[in-house]
Design an enzyme around this catalytic site. Sequence first.
Site, PDB file in Angstrom:
ATOM      1  N   GLU A  30       1.732  -0.479  -4.940  1.00 29.79           N
ATOM      2  CA  GLU A  30       0.731   0.511  -5.326  1.00 29.79           C
ATOM      3  C   GLU A  30       1.497   1.811  -5.566  1.00 29.79           C
ATOM      4  O   GLU A  30       1.681   2.626  -4.667  1.00 29.79           O
ATOM      5  CB  GLU A  30      -0.319   0.718  -4.230  1.00 29.79           C
ATOM      6  CG  GLU A  30      -1.452   1.626  -4.694  1.00 29.79           C
ATOM      7  CD  GLU A  30      -2.074   2.473  -3.587  1.00 29.79           C
ATOM      8  OE1 GLU A  30      -3.141   3.048  -3.831  1.00 29.79           O
ATOM      9  OE2 GLU A  30      -1.486   2.596  -2.492  1.00 29.79           O
ATOM     10  N   ASP A  83       0.838  -1.190   0.000  1.00 29.75           N
ATOM     11  CA  ASP A  83       0.000   0.000   0.000  1.00 29.75           C
ATOM     12  C   ASP A  83       0.885   1.257   0.000  1.00 29.75           C
ATOM     13  O   ASP A  83       1.909   1.309   0.672  1.00 29.75           O
ATOM     14  CB  ASP A  83      -0.880  -0.027   1.259  1.00 29.75           C
ATOM     15  CG  ASP A  83      -1.949   1.036   1.242  1.00 29.75           C
ATOM     16  OD1 ASP A  83      -2.750   1.039   0.288  1.00 29.75           O
ATOM     17  OD2 ASP A  83      -1.997   1.871   2.164  1.00 29.75           O
TER      18      ASP A  83
HETATM   19  C1  NOJ Z   1      -4.551   2.879  -0.927  1.00 27.07           C
HETATM   20  C2  NOJ Z   1      -5.642   1.899  -0.651  1.00 27.07           C
HETATM   21  O1  NOJ Z   1      -5.888   1.140  -1.803  1.00 27.07           O
HETATM   22  C3  NOJ Z   1      -6.840   2.717  -0.206  1.00 27.07           C
HETATM   23  O2  NOJ Z   1      -8.021   1.947  -0.159  1.00 27.07           O
HETATM   24  C4  NOJ Z   1      -6.512   3.350   1.106  1.00 27.07           C
HETATM   25  O3  NOJ Z   1      -7.566   4.193   1.509  1.00 27.07           O
HETATM   26  C5  NOJ Z   1      -5.219   4.169   1.016  1.00 27.07           C
HETATM   27  N1  NOJ Z   1      -4.184   3.502   0.299  1.00 27.07           N
HETATM   28  C6  NOJ Z   1      -4.689   4.460   2.390  1.00 27.07           C
HETATM   29  O4  NOJ Z   1      -4.188   3.278   2.960  1.00 27.07           O
END
Ligand code: NOJ
Length: 491
Positions: free
Chosen positions: A264, A212
């Site tokens: 991500e 993440d």
């Molecule tokens: C990316 C995640 O996919 C999302 O759902 C989340 O709110 C944010 N990061 C914060 O962790």
Amino acid sequence: MRDTVALRMPSSRQPWWQRAVLYQVYVRSFADSDGDGVGDLRGVLERLEYLQWLGVDALWLSPITVSPDKDWGYDVADYTDVQPVFGGLEAFDELLAEAERRDLRVVIDLVPNHSSDQHPWFQESRASRDSARRDWYVWRDPRADGSPPNNWRSAFGGGPAWTLDEATGQMYLHSFLPEQPDLNWWNEDVREAMDDVMRFWLDRGVAGFRLDVAHAIVKDSELRDRPPDDETYVRVDLNETFAVQRRWRKLVDAYDRDRVLLGETWVMDLPTLAAFYGSGDDQLHLAFNFPFTFSPLDAHALRQVVEETERLLPAEAWPAWTLSNHDVVRFPTRMCDGDAQKARAALMALLTLRGTPVLYQGDELGMPQADVPAEQTRDMADRDGARTPIPWNGGWQSPWLPLGADVASVAAQRDDPASFLAFCRELLARRRSQPDLLAGAYETLPAPEGVWAYRRGTGTAVALNLSDDAAQIDLDGRHELAAWEGVIADV
Ligand code: NOJ
């Protein structure tokens, strides 16, 4: 040009994640085994048969760790235990074992950038200025006038990324909600603690991690104001973020069975995206390509993103493509105006490019964004329309979000050879059976306006008519393509 292509030819040492199609399971909305309205891990286990029938190779589970759910699992209160509503660690181990038996791999979400404010680390950190864990999070004095130490903003709501802790008189950093304090990645103890978390799961048998916020882990150590054009809301130290990723890569690569790091990487410029791969084998194995996700369904635009990605990535690096996830509007709605034929074309692109495709649950059904009535919304950032439950045709009693999406059920689509699901399954089978599609180099082919055509490897060509007009193209022979029609040909 040819040299580059040669370097990228498939090798017999291709790791599983380069040949795989990943399937993102948003656990709360996938399948509910105990009738409490919340999807759970035994629900996932019961549907492994479906995922295998569909033809995917690995699951990415959205966060399953203990959380007060201010951000639906992305606020972690215990990194090494499973949320009771999902069935706890026991259910996770059962799922892993069954997945392994079926030759499916399980990748889990890891949230290293921030924890929950309920995590014992933060509780200890905030207890006093002298706490042993004070420096595990980012604390600063407010300015003399009480305002935050810099201009950083929170990604949710856009207000300041700093919240005052009345008791100790200092402010802590949170890139997201105030309930999601950022860990201080300049602290070696934090790095070691997260190494332990990774080892915990790797030892248990996970195939890797979706990381993440992989693009913004380490912040500027001097906390300087962010430049006005910065895409992220805080100022990131990218070089140090890469250094942390090299550390993780070493940790993960020391394990057997090719564990994977999928980042991500929420960046919109491709040179920066390419930098997340390091020299090609020392940082992330895979990095999500958001310029692709957010491209319009347009031959020129998509071709440009893919060509540039191919040009910029280091020779050893492997792209990752996705059309939807739990944070963005589902692709049939966002990219395809709700038109099923357009959605088929987009899916064909996703599953025929060089790289690892990641399907989001429901993509295989052509599931559009749902309209969730205001009184039933659950997410503070309005993402519920992408997170409604999978319509199995039964199996949900009072689900946590309404079913909502206007799409035929899995059961109905499974019985219909003309369904979107059948089309997706056929594409997956085709991909698996064609070495060129699994591993061959990408090369753009000449095509008329509105058509995107490419060769994969030496023997396969794909042409997608991304226009409202019929088109013709020569591949192995002449192909007539109706509007929004695609073809995969042996050449
Ligand atoms: C990316 C995640 O996919 C999302 O759902 C989340 O709110 C944010 N990061 C914060 O962790």
